[in-house]
Every structure is written in C-alpha cells, then in structure tokens.
Design an enzyme around this catalytic site. Structure first.
Site, short mmCIF file in Angstrom:
data_model
loop_
_atom_site.label_atom_id
_atom_site.label_comp_id
_atom_site.label_asym_id
_atom_site.label_seq_id
_atom_site.Cartn_x
_atom_site.Cartn_y
_atom_site.Cartn_z
N LYS A 157 -1.08 -15.79 -46.67
CA LYS A 157 0.27 -16.30 -46.90
C LYS A 157 0.88 -16.75 -45.58
O LYS A 157 1.39 -17.88 -45.48
CB LYS A 157 1.15 -15.24 -47.55
CG LYS A 157 2.61 -15.70 -47.72
CD LYS A 157 3.41 -14.71 -48.54
CE LYS A 157 3.73 -13.44 -47.79
NZ LYS A 157 4.78 -13.67 -46.74
N ASP A 175 4.62 -16.52 -51.51
CA ASP A 175 5.45 -15.34 -51.37
C ASP A 175 5.98 -14.95 -52.75
O ASP A 175 5.71 -15.59 -53.76
CB ASP A 175 6.57 -15.59 -50.36
CG ASP A 175 7.75 -16.32 -50.97
OD1 ASP A 175 7.54 -17.13 -51.89
OD2 ASP A 175 8.88 -16.08 -50.52
#
Length: 235
Positions: A157, A175
């Site tokens: 991420k 996210d």
C-alpha cells in the site's frame, strides 16, 4: 503535494454526504464529475515532484509514506515538517525527538526512517532518482520498496502510495477508505486489507477492470474513491 520549506497545500472539498453513506455507481460518477478538476490538479502536482524534485525531495516522499502507514496523511505531512532538519543526518534518537508527541508511533517510525536511510545511503548513496529510473518494469519498481526487508515500514500500500506521489501511474493505494468504497460498489465482497502481494495485485486488477467498465481513469478513480469517504483530496 508539498514543496520543501513551503506551506503545505491541501485541496479541501465540502462534504455533501457523511462518510457513513454508502458509495453507489451514481454517486461515484457524480463525485468524479465534481472533483475531476481538483483531482487532475493533484495528479499534476505529483508528476511535477517526480519530474523536478531532487533526491532529498524524493526521499522525503518515501518518509512521508512511512509516517502515514497505520496513521493518516495529515499526520504524515505534519511530521515531515518537524523531522526535516534531522532527516538526512540525524541519529535515530534525534529523529525520535523530532516527532515525539506528533506521531502515534514515534519510536517505531524513527527506527524505520533511520534504518531505511542508512540502507539507501549504503546501497546507492541515496540517489533516489537514479534508482527509480533504473527500473523498466513497474512491478519491479514497486517490489523494490514494498518487498525489500531493508526498506522498513513500507508494504504494497505505501509502496504504491510513494510511487503515485512522485508521478508514477497505475498503482492502487488500497487503504481502508478505498477498500470500503470498492466493497460498497460490489467490486469486492469484503473490506479486508490484503495481507500479501498476490492478494494486493488481485484487488488492484479488479479495481482496474472496474475503472475500465465505468470509464474513469484508474489514477483518478483511486482519488475519487478516497475522497468519497474523507470529503477531501490530500496526497
């Protein structure tokens, strides 16, 4: 994006619905229409950093992403301002002192930043642009930051976040806000953060297919999904 030594610039959007209200195809398309100019401006700022930022600026962007992991973009931006004087030469303790009381996890982040900086100095003299330009394959470029045990505090991420923030295209920042939006839209069956590379790439691929289906540019989609839940466009 923010420029070194300058005031952080943030695009704010009026919240037309609460973050609890589910995202629908209709609201997504309307949100994209309303926010497209602001999103395009933000993506242009990311590209400018990638094109004109020096090695220090590029390293700052990596550190920003170390700060945001498990925290927030706002906390990351605030901590960058405090850590900047000691970022390149400070000891782990000096980095910790700079962010104590400003970050949720100052000891861990100070250690991550210090160890990562020392590794990158030893590996390629902290010549960030040269290293980034050395990758021809976009997956290898992300893997270097996301799957490298010597680069602390960065997974897929935040590795994607880092590359997006310096102008690279085609990376999803999965996210909780983006995942929740994708779940509400029926793209995903559950809001469960990916725990390995295989699952991350699967979700990213599903998101790219959804992007093609609804006719919204992939990189714009990432930001419009995030802003649908937060009401703002940050970095």
């Amino acid at each position: 994006m923010f420029d070194a030594g300058s005031t952080i610039k943030i695009s704010m959007l009026k919240r037309k619905r609460t973050t609890k209200e589910p995202v629908t195809i209709e609201s997504l398309i309307e949100g994209h229409k309303q926010r497209r100019a602001a999103i395009a401006e933000r993506l242009a700022e990311f590209r400018e950093v990638g094109e004109t930022g020096d090695d220090v600026k590029l390293f700052e962007e990596l550190v920003f992403c170390i700060f945001t992991a498990g925290a927030s973009a706002r906390m990351g931006m605030k901590c960058i301002e405090f850590v900047r004087p000691v970022l390149l030469t400070g000891s782990q303790e000096e980095i910790y002192q700079a962010i104590e009381g400003k970050h949720m996890y100052p000891k861990d982040r100070a250690r991550y930043i210090y160890l990562t900086r020392e590794y990158l100095k030893e590996e390629f003299g902290l010549k960030m642009r040269q290293k980034l330009d050395s990758f021809e394959d976009p997956q290898q470029r992300r893997d270097y930051w996301a799957a490298n045990p010597k680069v602390k505090g960065i997974g897929y991420k935040e590795g994607s976040h880092f590359l997006r923030n310096i102008g690279y295209k085609g990376y999803a920042i999965l996210d909780k806000h983006v995942l929740r939006s994708l779940c509400e839209l029926g793209v995903l069956g559950e809001v469960k953060p990916p725990t390995n590379k295989k699952r991350y790439l699967e979700i990213e691929s599903q998101m790219k297919q959804f992007s093609d289906e609804i006719g919204i540019d992939f990189d714009e989609l990432d930001l419009v999904l995030w802003s649908a839940k937060t009401g703002e466009i940050l970095k």
